[in-house]
Design a protein around this motif. Structure first.
Motif, PDB file in Angstrom:
ATOM      1  N   ILE A   1       0.867  -1.160   0.045  1.00  0.00           N
ATOM      2  CA  ILE A   1       0.057  -0.108   0.035  1.00  0.00           C
ATOM      3  C   ILE A   1       0.968   1.304  -0.021  1.00  0.00           C
ATOM      4  CG2 ILE A   1      -1.614   1.490   1.339  1.00  0.00           C
ATOM      5  CD1 ILE A   1      -2.569  -1.147   2.374  1.00  0.00           C
ATOM      6  N   ASN A   2       1.801   1.301   0.980  1.00  0.00           N
ATOM      7  CA  ASN A   2       2.862   2.535   0.783  1.00  0.00           C
ATOM      8  C   ASN A   2       3.438   2.701  -0.462  1.00  0.00           C
ATOM      9  OD1 ASN A   2       2.482   3.743   3.499  1.00  0.00           O
ATOM     10  ND2 ASN A   2       3.252   1.868   4.307  1.00  0.00           N
ATOM     11  N   ASN A   3       3.546   1.417  -0.995  1.00  0.00           N
ATOM     12  CA  ASN A   3       4.559   1.557  -2.341  1.00  0.00           C
ATOM     13  C   ASN A   3       3.619   2.264  -3.225  1.00  0.00           C
ATOM     14  OD1 ASN A   3       6.802   0.862  -3.960  1.00  0.00           O
ATOM     15  ND2 ASN A   3       5.788  -0.854  -4.851  1.00  0.00           N
ATOM     16  N   ARG A   4       2.313   1.842  -3.213  1.00  0.00           N
ATOM     17  CA  ARG A   4       1.499   2.362  -4.323  1.00  0.00           C
ATOM     18  C   ARG A   4       1.245   3.912  -3.964  1.00  0.00           C
ATOM     19  NH1 ARG A   4      -3.337   1.129  -6.743  1.00  0.00           N
ATOM     20  NH2 ARG A   4      -4.013   2.998  -7.884  1.00  0.00           N
ATOM     21  N   ILE A   5       1.339   4.110  -2.654  1.00  0.00           N
ATOM     22  CA  ILE A   5       1.012   5.907  -2.204  1.00  0.00           C
ATOM     23  C   ILE A   5       2.336   6.301  -3.005  1.00  0.00           C
ATOM     24  CG2 ILE A   5       1.135   7.407  -0.442  1.00  0.00           C
ATOM     25  CD1 ILE A   5      -0.310   5.525   0.998  1.00  0.00           C
ATOM     26  N   TYR A   6       3.350   5.520  -2.795  1.00  0.00           N
ATOM     27  CA  TYR A   6       4.762   6.240  -3.356  1.00  0.00           C
ATOM     28  C   TYR A   6       4.582   6.498  -4.852  1.00  0.00           C
ATOM     29  CZ  TYR A   6       9.467   6.000  -5.172  1.00  0.00           C
ATOM     30  OH  TYR A   6      10.722   6.288  -5.688  1.00  0.00           O
ATOM     31  N   SER A   7       4.220   5.365  -5.532  1.00  0.00           N
ATOM     32  CA  SER A   7       4.060   5.695  -7.050  1.00  0.00           C
ATOM     33  C   SER A   7       3.079   6.801  -7.348  1.00  0.00           C
ATOM     34  CB  SER A   7       3.774   4.392  -7.696  1.00  0.00           C
ATOM     35  OG  SER A   7       3.177   3.618  -7.048  1.00  0.00           O
ATOM     36  N   ASP A   8       2.019   6.718  -6.632  1.00  0.00           N
ATOM     37  CA  ASP A   8       0.980   7.767  -6.966  1.00  0.00           C
ATOM     38  C   ASP A   8       1.497   9.240  -6.750  1.00  0.00           C
ATOM     39  OD1 ASP A   8      -2.158   6.577  -5.788  1.00  0.00           O
ATOM     40  OD2 ASP A   8      -0.989   6.051  -7.532  1.00  0.00           O
ATOM     41  N   LEU A   9       2.341   9.370  -5.661  1.00  0.00           N
ATOM     42  CA  LEU A   9       2.921  10.704  -5.419  1.00  0.00           C
ATOM     43  C   LEU A   9       3.765  11.044  -6.443  1.00  0.00           C
ATOM     44  CD1 LEU A   9       2.978  13.021  -3.237  1.00  0.00           C
ATOM     45  CD2 LEU A   9       4.957  11.757  -2.549  1.00  0.00           C
ATOM     46  N   THR A  10       4.800  10.215  -6.800  1.00  0.00           N
ATOM     47  CA  THR A  10       5.862  10.424  -7.862  1.00  0.00           C
ATOM     48  C   THR A  10       5.049  10.684  -9.348  1.00  0.00           C
ATOM     49  OG1 THR A  10       6.248   8.122  -8.115  1.00  0.00           O
ATOM     50  CG2 THR A  10       7.918   9.470  -6.981  1.00  0.00           C
ATOM     51  N   ALA A  11       3.993  10.131  -9.481  1.00  0.00           N
ATOM     52  CA  ALA A  11       3.301  10.294 -10.784  1.00  0.00           C
ATOM     53  C   ALA A  11       2.493  11.729 -10.823  1.00  0.00           C
ATOM     54  CB  ALA A  11       2.311   9.250 -11.099  1.00  0.00           C
ATOM     55  N   GLY A  12       2.380  12.297  -9.533  1.00  0.00           N
ATOM     56  CA  GLY A  12       1.900  13.569  -9.455  1.00  0.00           C
ATOM     57  C   GLY A  12       0.307  13.482  -9.098  1.00  0.00           C
ATOM     58  N   ILE A  13      -0.320  12.394  -8.916  1.00  0.00           N
ATOM     59  CA  ILE A  13      -1.649  12.024  -8.357  1.00  0.00           C
ATOM     60  C   ILE A  13      -1.875  12.676  -6.729  1.00  0.00           C
ATOM     61  CG2 ILE A  13      -3.509  10.363  -8.186  1.00  0.00           C
ATOM     62  CD1 ILE A  13      -1.931   8.602 -10.152  1.00  0.00           C
ATOM     63  N   PRO A  14      -2.660  13.162  -6.767  1.00  0.00           N
ATOM     64  CA  PRO A  14      -2.921  13.655  -5.132  1.00  0.00           C
ATOM     65  C   PRO A  14      -3.375  12.602  -4.419  1.00  0.00           C
ATOM     66  CG  PRO A  14      -4.696  14.606  -6.608  1.00  0.00           C
ATOM     67  CD  PRO A  14      -3.718  13.951  -7.416  1.00  0.00           C
TER      68      PRO A  14
ATOM     69  N   MET B   1       7.997  13.441   2.604  1.00  0.00           N
ATOM     70  CA  MET B   1       8.468  13.255   3.888  1.00  0.00           C
ATOM     71  C   MET B   1       7.586  11.854   4.406  1.00  0.00           C
ATOM     72  SD  MET B   1       9.385  16.445   6.164  1.00  0.00           S
ATOM     73  CE  MET B   1      10.026  18.039   5.369  1.00  0.00           C
ATOM     74  N   GLY B   2       6.449  12.122   4.301  1.00  0.00           N
ATOM     75  CA  GLY B   2       5.603  11.354   4.783  1.00  0.00           C
ATOM     76  C   GLY B   2       5.505   9.972   4.311  1.00  0.00           C
ATOM     77  N   VAL B   3       5.851   9.939   2.967  1.00  0.00           N
ATOM     78  CA  VAL B   3       5.918   8.531   2.217  1.00  0.00           C
ATOM     79  C   VAL B   3       7.222   7.759   2.671  1.00  0.00           C
ATOM     80  CG1 VAL B   3       6.140   7.729  -0.070  1.00  0.00           C
ATOM     81  CG2 VAL B   3       4.691   9.364   0.285  1.00  0.00           C
ATOM     82  N   ILE B   4       8.316   8.549   2.817  1.00  0.00           N
ATOM     83  CA  ILE B   4       9.554   8.066   3.279  1.00  0.00           C
ATOM     84  C   ILE B   4       9.385   7.590   4.605  1.00  0.00           C
ATOM     85  CG2 ILE B   4      11.855   8.557   3.977  1.00  0.00           C
ATOM     86  CD1 ILE B   4      12.110  10.655   1.956  1.00  0.00           C
ATOM     87  N   PHE B   5       8.738   8.124   5.506  1.00  0.00           N
ATOM     88  CA  PHE B   5       8.425   7.583   6.886  1.00  0.00           C
ATOM     89  C   PHE B   5       7.616   6.308   6.704  1.00  0.00           C
ATOM     90  CE2 PHE B   5       8.958   7.238  11.156  1.00  0.00           C
ATOM     91  CZ  PHE B   5       7.661   7.789  11.705  1.00  0.00           C
ATOM     92  N   GLY B   6       6.582   6.540   5.980  1.00  0.00           N
ATOM     93  CA  GLY B   6       5.821   5.444   6.137  1.00  0.00           C
ATOM     94  C   GLY B   6       6.212   4.119   5.422  1.00  0.00           C
ATOM     95  N   LEU B   7       6.943   4.260   4.282  1.00  0.00           N
ATOM     96  CA  LEU B   7       7.516   3.131   3.616  1.00  0.00           C
ATOM     97  C   LEU B   7       8.744   2.659   4.790  1.00  0.00           C
ATOM     98  CD1 LEU B   7       8.455   4.568  -0.063  1.00  0.00           C
ATOM     99  CD2 LEU B   7       7.104   2.419   0.764  1.00  0.00           C
ATOM    100  N   LEU B   8       9.503   3.309   5.320  1.00  0.00           N
ATOM    101  CA  LEU B   8      10.413   2.648   6.373  1.00  0.00           C
ATOM    102  C   LEU B   8       9.958   1.946   7.413  1.00  0.00           C
ATOM    103  CD1 LEU B   8      13.344   3.184   7.526  1.00  0.00           C
ATOM    104  CD2 LEU B   8      12.673   5.251   8.703  1.00  0.00           C
ATOM    105  N   ALA B   9       8.804   2.659   7.973  1.00  0.00           N
ATOM    106  CA  ALA B   9       8.154   2.056   9.230  1.00  0.00           C
ATOM    107  C   ALA B   9       7.573   0.670   8.904  1.00  0.00           C
ATOM    108  CB  ALA B   9       6.921   2.926   9.878  1.00  0.00           C
ATOM    109  N   SER B  10       6.986   0.556   7.622  1.00  0.00           N
ATOM    110  CA  SER B  10       5.928  -0.698   7.256  1.00  0.00           C
ATOM    111  C   SER B  10       7.284  -1.840   6.896  1.00  0.00           C
ATOM    112  CB  SER B  10       5.314  -0.594   5.883  1.00  0.00           C
ATOM    113  OG  SER B  10       5.731   0.437   4.930  1.00  0.00           O
TER     114      SER B  10
ATOM    115  N   GLU C   1      15.649  11.452  -4.644  1.00  0.00           N
ATOM    116  CA  GLU C   1      14.592  11.910  -5.766  1.00  0.00           C
ATOM    117  C   GLU C   1      13.192  12.121  -4.875  1.00  0.00           C
ATOM    118  OE1 GLU C   1      16.147   9.227  -9.736  1.00  0.00           O
ATOM    119  OE2 GLU C   1      14.209   8.703  -8.592  1.00  0.00           O
ATOM    120  N   LEU C   2      12.841  11.379  -4.020  1.00  0.00           N
ATOM    121  CA  LEU C   2      11.881  11.557  -3.276  1.00  0.00           C
ATOM    122  C   LEU C   2      11.875  13.028  -2.506  1.00  0.00           C
ATOM    123  CD1 LEU C   2       9.222  10.433  -3.012  1.00  0.00           C
ATOM    124  CD2 LEU C   2       9.714   8.828  -1.315  1.00  0.00           C
TER     125      LEU C   2
END
Lengths: 495, 487
Positions: free
Chosen positions: B42-55, B76-85, B479-480
């Protein structure tokens, strides 16, 4: 039918009282009381919905029109309090069925429920009425019933506690009566709306001032605002715990409602806070209350006594909100009336469950209770967190609004003191939570054996109230909206 | 992808944990790993959404009349979320080895509280406003309390009291009023690039007070004098220390500081008003003082705890310096430090389980018995010190560059001195383990393989390898970080 709802609100429980005496049967009396209370609760909800929909309701009792006749005046504020009071009463009454089994002799149960019905009638009457003297009448009804209810406690100190409350409470009620008398002398009317119109034009302004003073003191005594709170700790500690749970959520709240009604609606905000600087009296009392009483609560070893002092502190928060006399301050106070009612009643119900099974409420001896009474302990912990004001509980909504209101006015010291007393709440609740969770090295005292969880009929209303607390903690916007509307109406005075 | 979904796997796995319980512990731990992997997806999906520019945002829940709970994703939140998960999965695997190897009690309660804490960390990572962050912050405190007091002993109870006491008093006494102040002054609690306080009419000294309230109110970031809970919490089982104090609890603290500096104050506001002027010395003092204290500790976990306090203040320092480079370095350091520190804690736990040793003075020569563990320890130490080939190099470099940017050289000096201290208190441990003779072995006796349980080893090797990988390929992270909107 819906036109007669205001009358129904009072009549049902009023009639249930003598019927309980006539029935003379413990379970029958309880069932009748329960039924009457449920009807009262439904009526209160219907009234609230009606008020939110169409605005203020004015009902002339017996068809006699105001200002000569007694009129019931229902706006958002008292509709909300009606729901709160009748709801808490219904839940605690359900809870009381088992709870009083061990604390009150079976032969007296029907008298107990009869007194309860008189008490709730009185409280509902105070809230719903639009006539000043009628307030006193219902106040006396509820007070006398309260003294009776407290005296049912199994501890002999219940009698002295009840007597102390009787003396102080009668002083308070008499002061209110004297105040109303002076108002009548100054204006010639007892109807609240009429009083609000006539007070500014009255020729005997000195009578009005005297009335104001007497009513202030009287209401502060009944609301247990520091330093006029002396009756409360003993009354809460020695009464039957169901009575305490009931009173903690209702009696002081109703008196605070009376405070609001007199100072904002009848005397008007400009007179009370602008001309007479009532804030100067209320704020120091409130701040001293929540700081000192939280401090005292930290040193109590009896759960009920600790919660009683905590109640005085929380009442301090409410009065501090009122003394701000602003939209946000009043909203904060009113929302805390609702939220504190929920939290304190659930705390006392949890304590009652402990009393039912363990036989005492001495904190240090309750170690590791979570193993033997998990549901009760969890309920206490969750409600305790609500008292501290942890986010996602109702306490957080109140605290946030109150501190925000104080900051808005630039009252930084008050905001800081609220936070400091919250930290004290962390200490006194945290102590109990730690005891409940962990085992202590036992060097003396027998290991309590065969202890089970409290009966379902006691846990069910507790968890219903807990769920309400969590719901309103997460959806705080709902209660804040109602409180905000009530505040706006009070600040505007009678239209 | 609605960030609300990140709360689902940790919370949904709780009934499974309780249902499987102690009797079917393999299924219990297995379900947690499955939940962790789903959460990672899920976090990975959020990461790809963010880098693709989708809100990426959730709906609102009106906790208060004007302010709601809301989740949204930013870099920042995506990095933290990915790390924690990611680390949740790894720590669960490690816990299997440790908790069973150490015959710990109440494992079900342990895993349940872990899950709740993780859900709250997700809430903090994707918080869209101060209110949501505060709610998540408090839930983390409360849900980790049973983890700290896990053992139920007098020592654990005292640690719990200190933990809850410090964290609750600072959050209620400092953080809450700071949040309400922002709400009253700016009319909003949202996180907005460039901050919300620029036009809020707060004077310079008031701004400094407000920033101080935030920094001291977030005691999870371990700034002195509110750091005492961290070493006290070491009484908890090592997986708790590992996840919570290398990842969840302390990282939430520094993450919150970074977010507030960037999105509530705005880095320009901090620099212009000089709000951090009096706080920078406090952070610097924490860095140096805790490094010196770490020196004096013979207990391995205690030394690592003080090392954590020091490293956290690196990030606080970076945040307070409020330049693009320093804050970027701070965000990067969240990841680098997490992997480095968790490796070190895992090793400490492994040594405890395999050899029943916890004092550094008794670790001479164990490298021959536990080569993989001590090898990983060496790499973790390199990362913390900031030497190649471990990832810590990049974050240290960025922070140092950021402090050069700020113009005051003294902070660079602090960083350099602290690096030397890090070398002094961390490097001897693996060196002595490999190079000194083992006092428990008779002269001439060969060392036998006495490594940690396989689950622990797997986790240790994974995190150590990641430290090196992050050195070689830091690009996804950088990059993030480049996507962060500063103004």
């Amino acid at each position: 039918m819906s036109d007669q709802l205001p009358a129904l609100q009072i009549m049902v429980t009023l009639l249930a009282a003598p019927l309980c005496v006539i029935i003379r049967h413990a379970r029958g009396a309880w069932a009748l009381a329960m039924a009457a209370n449920t009807v009262a609760f439904v009526v209160a909800i219907l009234l609230l919905l009606q008020v939110l929909d169409t605005g203020v309701i004015r009902y002339a009792v017996g068809g006699w029109a105001a200002p000569s006749g007694i009129e019931y005046y229902i706006d958002t504020m008292n509709a909300a309090v009606l729901v709160l009071v009748s709801g808490i009463s219904a839940l605690v009454l359900l809870y009381a069925f088992k709870s009083v089994e061990k604390s009150i002799p079976h032969a007296k149960h029907y008298l107990f429920y009869s007194a309860w019905m008189m008490c709730i009638t009185g409280l509902l009457g105070i809230v719903i009425t639009g006539d000043a003297f009628n307030v006193f009448v219902f106040l006396e009804i509820s007070s006398l019933a309260t003294y009776t209810l407290i005296s049912f406690g199994s501890d002999r100190r219940a009698l002295t506690a009840s007597f102390n409350y009787l003396v102080l409470g009668s002083v308070g009620a008499s002061f209110i009566l004297i105040g109303i008398g002076f108002l009548y002398a100054a204006t010639g009317t007892l109807n609240m709306v009429d009083l609000a119109q006539r007070i500014p034009d009255s020729e005997s302004q000195r009578s009005v001032l005297v009335a104001f003073s007497f009513i202030t003191i009287g209401v502060l005594i009944k609301s247990a605002v520091f330093p006029l709170h002396a009756w409360l700790p003993n009354a809460y500690t020695h009464a039957p715990v169901a009575v305490t749970a009931f009173l903690a959520g209702t009696a002081t709240k109703v008196s605070l409602y009376v405070l609001l009604r007199f100072f904002f609606s009848i005397f008007g905000k400009d007179y009370s806070f602008g001309q007479l600087l009532l804030s100067g009296v209320l704020l120091p009392a409130a701040v001293a209350g929540f700081v000192l009483m939280s401090l005292v609560a930290m040193f109590q070893n009896d759960l009920r006594r600790m919660l009683a002092y905590s109640s005085v502190a929380q009442i301090g928060y409410i009065v501090a909100g009122f003394s701000l006399a602003s939209q946000s301050g009043l909203t904060a106070g009113i929302v805390h009336i609702i939220n504190h009612g929920i939290v304190k009643t659930s705390l006392f119900m949890a304590v009652g469950c402990i009393l039912y099974r363990v036989g005492h409420a001495h904190t240090p001896s309750l170690d590791s209770l979570i193993r033997r009474m998990p549901f009760t302990s969890v309920a206490f912990i969750v409600s305790g967190l609500g008292l501290i004001g942890v986010p996602l509980t109702v306490g957080f909504v109140s605290k946030f609004t109150l501190i925000g209101a104080a900051m808005e006015r630039g009252w930084w010291l008050v905001a800081g003191l609220v936070l400091i007393s919250s930290l004290m709440a962390v200490v006194y609740i945290g102590r109990v939570i730690e005891v409940l969770l962990f085992r202590r090295a036992r060097d003396s005292g027998p290991e309590p054996s065969g202890m089970r969880e409290a009966p379902v009929s006691m846990l069910l209303p507790l968890y219903v109230l807990l769920a309400a607390g969590l719901y309103f903690g997460i959806n705080g916007g709902a209660t804040l909206e109602v409180a905000g509307q009530a505040a706006a109406q009070l600040l505007g005075g009678y239209q | 992808m609605n960030p609300l979904w990140t709360l689902v796997p940790p919370l949904a796995v709780i009934p499974f944990i309780v249902f499987f319980g102690e009797k079917r512990n393999n299924l219990r731990e297995g379900s947690i790993i499955v939940a962790g992997l789903i959460l990672l997806l899920i976090n990975n999906r959020i990461y790809s959404d963010l880098t693709a520019g989708i809100p990426v945002q959730s709906g609102e829940l009106a906790l208060l009349a004007d302010y709601s709970l809301k989740l949204s994703a930013e870099p920042m939140g995506v990095i933290f979320g990915l790390l924690a998960s990611f680390l949740w999965v790894v720590t669960t695997v490690y816990s299997i080895g440790y908790m069973r190897g150490h015959h710990e009690i109440n494992q079900t309660r342990f895993y349940v509280c872990f899950a709740i804490a993780l859900a709250a960390v997700m809430g903090a990572a994707y918080a869209d406003n101060l209110l949501t962050l505060f709610v998540a912050y408090e839930v983390i405190t409360i849900s980790t309390f049973p983890l700290v007091t896990h053992a139920g002993s007098e020592e654990a109870k005292k640690a719990g009291r200190l933990y809850l006491g410090i964290l609750m008093s600072t959050s209620i006494g400092f953080l809450l009023p700071a949040i309400i102040w922002v709400a009253t002054a700016a009319g909003t609690m949202d996180f907005i690039p460039g901050g919300v306080l620029a036009d809020a009419g707060i004077g310079k000294s008031a701004m400094a007070v407000l920033l101080a309230l935030f920094v001291f109110g977030i005691a999870k970031a371990g700034i002195m004098p509110f750091h005492r809970w961290l070493p006290a919490a070491m009484v908890a089982p090592t997986p708790v220390s590992a996840l919570l104090h290398a990842v969840a609890v302390v990282k939430t603290g520094v993450f919150s500081v970074l977010k507030i500096v960037t999105y509530t104050f705005g880095i320009d506001t901090v620099t212009l008003t000089g709000a951090a002027h009096w706080l920078l010395p406090v952070a610097a003092f924490t860095i140096l003082a805790s490094s010196i204290v770490a020196f004096t500790k013979d207990n391995l976990k205690a030394r690592l705890a003080y090392s954590t306090i020091s490293q956290l203040s690196y990030i606080i320092l970076a945040a307070l310096l409020a330049t693009v480079m320093s804050v970027s370095g701070g965000v990067l350091h969240i990841v680098m430090h997490a992997f480095g520190k968790i490796t070190l804690f895992f090793c400490a736990g492994a040594i405890m389980v395999a050899l029943h040793k916890s004092e550094i003075s008794r670790l001479d020569g164990i490298g021959r018995r536990m080569p993989l563990t001590m090898g990983a320890f060496f790499i973790g130490a390199l990362s913390i010190i900031g030497l190649p080939p471990a990832g810590g190099v990049w974050s240290k470099l960025l922070i140092a560059g950021g402090s050069l940017d700020s113009g005051t050289l003294i902070w660079v000096g602090v960083l350099m001195l602290s690096t030397l201290l890090n070398i002094a208190y961390l490097l001897p441990i693996p060196l002595r383990a490999f190079l000194r003779p083992d006092p428990d072995l008779a002269p001439g006796e060969k060392a036998t393989w006495q490594e940690a349980p396989y689950a622990c080893l797997w986790a240790i090797v994974l995190t150590a390898t990641t430290c090196v990988l992050l050195f070689l390929y830091p690009q996804p992270l950088t990059e993030l970080i480049g996507l962060i909107q500063w103004r």
